[in-house]
Design an enzyme around this catalytic site. Sequence first.
Site, mmCIF file in Angstrom:
data_model
loop_
_atom_site.group_PDB
_atom_site.id
_atom_site.type_symbol
_atom_site.label_atom_id
_atom_site.label_comp_id
_atom_site.label_asym_id
_atom_site.label_seq_id
_atom_site.Cartn_x
_atom_site.Cartn_y
_atom_site.Cartn_z
ATOM 1 N N SER A 134 0.791 -1.236 0.000
ATOM 2 C CA SER A 134 0.000 0.000 0.000
ATOM 3 C C SER A 134 0.821 1.284 0.000
ATOM 4 C CB SER A 134 -0.929 0.021 1.208
ATOM 5 O OG SER A 134 -2.016 -0.818 0.973
ATOM 6 N N LYS A 148 0.353 3.487 -2.855
ATOM 7 C CA LYS A 148 -0.870 4.275 -3.067
ATOM 8 C C LYS A 148 -0.638 5.788 -3.169
ATOM 9 C CE LYS A 148 -3.871 0.795 -0.896
ATOM 10 N NZ LYS A 148 -4.518 0.422 0.376
ATOM 11 N N TYR A 192 -3.206 -2.595 -10.204
ATOM 12 C CA TYR A 192 -3.101 -2.312 -8.765
ATOM 13 C C TYR A 192 -2.318 -3.422 -8.059
ATOM 14 C CZ TYR A 192 -4.461 -2.224 -3.862
ATOM 15 O OH TYR A 192 -4.427 -2.261 -2.494
ATOM 16 N N TYR A 219 -4.715 4.235 7.766
ATOM 17 C CA TYR A 219 -6.051 3.633 7.835
ATOM 18 C C TYR A 219 -6.790 4.038 9.111
ATOM 19 C CZ TYR A 219 -3.225 0.686 4.819
ATOM 20 O OH TYR A 219 -2.336 0.243 3.901
ATOM 21 N N VAL A 270 1.206 -3.786 3.817
ATOM 22 C CA VAL A 270 1.155 -5.078 4.505
ATOM 23 C C VAL A 270 2.422 -5.917 4.270
ATOM 24 C CG1 VAL A 270 -1.360 -5.240 4.654
ATOM 25 C CG2 VAL A 270 -0.176 -6.135 2.640
#
Length: 607
Positions: A64, A67, A189, A241, A259
């Site tokens: 992530s 992102k 992605y 998050y 992760v």
Amino acid sequence: MQPPIQAYLDNLQRRLAGLNDGAVASYIPELTRADPAWFGICMATTDGVAYASGDADRQFTIQSISKPFVYAAALADRGVEFVGRKVGVEPSGDAFNSISLHPQTGAPLNPMINAGAIATTSLVNGATPEAQWERILQSMGAFVGRDLTVDEDVYRSESETGCRNRAIAWMLKNFGIIDGEPMASVENYFRQCSILVDCRDLAFMAATLANGGVHPRTGQRALSEEHVERVLSVMATCGMYDFAGSWLYEIGMPAKSGVGGGIIAVLPGRFGIGIFSPNLDLKGNSVRGIAVCRQLSKDFGLHLFSRKGSSGMALGRIYTAADAPSKRQPVGEMREFLNRQAYRIKYLCLHGYLAMGGMEYVIRRMIELAGETHSFILDMHQVDGITESAAAQLHEARLGFAEEGIAVVFSRIHGRKSIERPLSRTNPKNDHGYLSFEDNDIAVEWCENRLAGEALDSFATDVALADCLLLRDLPAALLARLEEVATTRKYFAGQKIITAGQASDESVFFLCSGHVSILVPLEDGAHQRIASLGPGMNFGEMVLLGQTTRSATVSADSEVVCRVLSSHDINRLAVDAPELKIALLENLSRDMAGKLRRATQWIAALA
Ligand code: GLN
């Protein structure tokens, strides 16, 4: 000398390696192959220096952390307004894989959760999914500073099991957020999440953001300044998050986790941090990664909203004692010597509020200059204050330089609590304390003496009693008499020779070899060094003027040999030879005049 920040990171890495909570991500089968022991930390400055510790070169998948960088590419390609219609910038407070879409528009709440990220991936320039993938690789590569590759096994593993992300992509298609083929976007992605990096790469990606979008080493612009602000904003509010609020509250840096075990954190204008450790907490954030950031933020005052985190460049002009010698007019050999050697005394003018970032830069410059430096004078005149962590780094550097024979002294901090307090509070135990001078002239004179002292040492390490300054111009016959009555005393390094406040035993000390420090006790029990003496100099001479209590402590810095005369003996000899007393008093008053002149300068500097 090793930079103190390096030792700090090594120490932190060692300490937090003992933290074994959490577990490696298991919902992507290939990620379970990670070893929970892997642990790397890297800090990269906005001028391109990296400090790394632990498994800094071990590669892992970025997950992530891709992102914000793909969001950056989308902003660059489509503009803030267009992207804003497709993806929001509100923290969701939900888990990374939640399906948080705006109830009316269907737009994902932010680009840091999977829904927003898959939407963003579909937005970057490129006529086909392949062309979009090339764009993503090229854009992320500019942040890292090299060409990137994908871990095909992790990619395949995630693609085979990524039903939830596919469901999200279909939802986005349903709401018209994704225009093209949603399954192609979701594959891109998965691929972007499988890009291989090490924590050094992460640190440079973060440092590029910290540096306004320009890679600190390649000099290539990866993103416009305006878009950097947007990216950092969503990282600050959404990057962690459902932990984002607590993160900003407590640690206070824009950050992003993945992760795979990576975390990046950005300190705008100063540096980027990359951490890798695969064990995750329940929210999918690296356990040790969080612990590292928490500790760094606390120790270095990095919270965005802290004044301590806002220092700019701390170093102003650098010049040498060849440019600005002391006002004393040296004669003969001393002048020639200083003409040749004074460039080895360096003044560094520091300014602003000294925090960890600025301090790191100052110490780095000092290390670069060390090869041609004998003493550093840190002119603190324009410094407003210093954090305790910066002060501690400075002390460590000072001790490190001392081991290499390089002195670090301060000038113009006297009476300024915002500097003196952190400096004395962080002074290491078993250290005599830092040397501080009221003005640059006194500081440079001390450094000149020290420089000359070294030359003196190389000619005549052991000075005879007759060579001592206080005994100059004495007739040879008298010197011989003094030689007879003088005793010899030896001291080991660290030994106290005289203690302040104690009754004098009438001894006058002539330093024949080694160096001593003159220390004045402070209220809090610590000591302030006011002078350092070398061979040929004397101390304790005030007993000749009838002073009965010692006013300062004298401590041996090295092995020391002194010749000692008692005032009784001197007075006894003077009965038959009054010229002894006259010569001594003349020399003494010459010394006192010099001291008085310096004291007057101090007072003038204080006024
Ligand atoms: N590839 C992962 C996923 O979509 C990334 C998640 C993460 O790093 N938080 O599930």
